[in-house]
Design a protein around this motif. Sequence first.
Motif, short mmCIF file in Angstrom:
data_model
loop_
_atom_site.label_atom_id
_atom_site.label_comp_id
_atom_site.label_asym_id
_atom_site.label_seq_id
_atom_site.Cartn_x
_atom_site.Cartn_y
_atom_site.Cartn_z
N ILE A 126 -0.12 -0.53 -6.35
CA ILE A 126 0.07 -0.74 -4.81
C ILE A 126 0.26 0.60 -4.06
O ILE A 126 1.21 1.45 -4.61
CB ILE A 126 1.22 -1.57 -5.01
CG1 ILE A 126 0.98 -3.04 -5.73
CG2 ILE A 126 1.62 -1.93 -3.50
CD1 ILE A 126 2.30 -3.52 -6.07
N ASN A 140 0.89 -0.35 2.42
CA ASN A 140 1.56 -1.89 2.35
C ASN A 140 3.15 -1.53 2.47
O ASN A 140 3.92 -1.90 1.44
CB ASN A 140 1.13 -2.34 0.94
CG ASN A 140 -0.26 -2.50 0.82
OD1 ASN A 140 -0.95 -3.43 1.50
ND2 ASN A 140 -0.91 -1.77 -0.09
N ASP A 190 6.36 -8.52 3.63
CA ASP A 190 5.20 -9.41 3.03
C ASP A 190 4.15 -8.91 2.09
O ASP A 190 3.87 -9.52 1.10
CB ASP A 190 4.48 -9.82 4.44
CG ASP A 190 5.28 -10.77 5.35
OD1 ASP A 190 6.31 -11.52 4.98
OD2 ASP A 190 4.88 -10.74 6.49
N ASN A 191 3.97 -7.64 2.25
CA ASN A 191 3.11 -6.96 1.29
C ASN A 191 3.79 -7.01 -0.27
O ASN A 191 3.04 -7.27 -1.20
CB ASN A 191 2.62 -5.53 1.59
CG ASN A 191 1.89 -5.43 3.04
OD1 ASN A 191 2.43 -4.93 3.94
ND2 ASN A 191 0.73 -5.93 2.89
N ASP A 202 3.84 -10.61 -1.57
CA ASP A 202 2.68 -10.97 -2.16
C ASP A 202 2.05 -10.22 -3.36
O ASP A 202 1.46 -10.73 -4.12
CB ASP A 202 1.53 -10.96 -1.03
CG ASP A 202 1.83 -11.73 0.22
OD1 ASP A 202 2.71 -12.81 0.05
OD2 ASP A 202 1.30 -11.52 1.61
N SER A 203 2.36 -8.87 -3.23
CA SER A 203 1.80 -8.18 -4.47
C SER A 203 2.53 -8.29 -5.72
O SER A 203 2.08 -8.14 -6.68
CB SER A 203 1.54 -6.70 -4.10
OG SER A 203 0.73 -6.75 -2.98
N SER A 220 11.56 -4.11 2.49
CA SER A 220 10.69 -4.21 1.08
C SER A 220 11.51 -4.00 0.16
O SER A 220 11.29 -4.16 -0.95
CB SER A 220 9.51 -3.37 1.38
OG SER A 220 8.66 -3.77 2.52
#
Length: 166
Positions: free
Chosen positions: A4, A9, A13-14, A17-18, A47
């Motif tokens: 990643i 990102n 949300d990234n 999702d990841s 994050s």
Amino acid sequence: MLEIDAASNTGVDNVRDSIIETVGFAPARDRYKVFIIDEVHQLSTPSFNALLKSIEEPPPHVVFMMATTEQHKIPDTVLSRSQVYEFKTISSRQIADQLRRIADAEKIAVDDSALLLIATLFRLALNISATRLVLTDGFAGKVIDAFGHFGNLDFEQPYDPKSFAR
């Protein structure tokens, strides 16, 4: 393995999702599911907070690897739950010395100048240098020489191990 790019990102949300949504699933064929988060220092604070639970209590099949050049930007809550390894570059001379050990062990006839040239061309990557040495020997079948053929090296062209053969 999933890489990643945190620079691209950065949002929660990234990360969700990841990583968070997929961390519970066991790997299909491998023993571990490895998440490599490059440029992790660029993740947003939300994050990092979302990622924290997964880092604190990862499933037994999950490994997180976070790469950064700016460790001071990583929150203490994440650092305190991480093992930190600092990688340092190795010199062309150190690579050439290791290539000499490989050449001797494999009975490859090679000049020290050729080893230093290979090490310099592929510096920072001992594995690539070692691969190039063995490939060159496979094509050369003779003594590998660097400076006799240095003028023939074209850095715009793909690597040709035959160019080192005497």
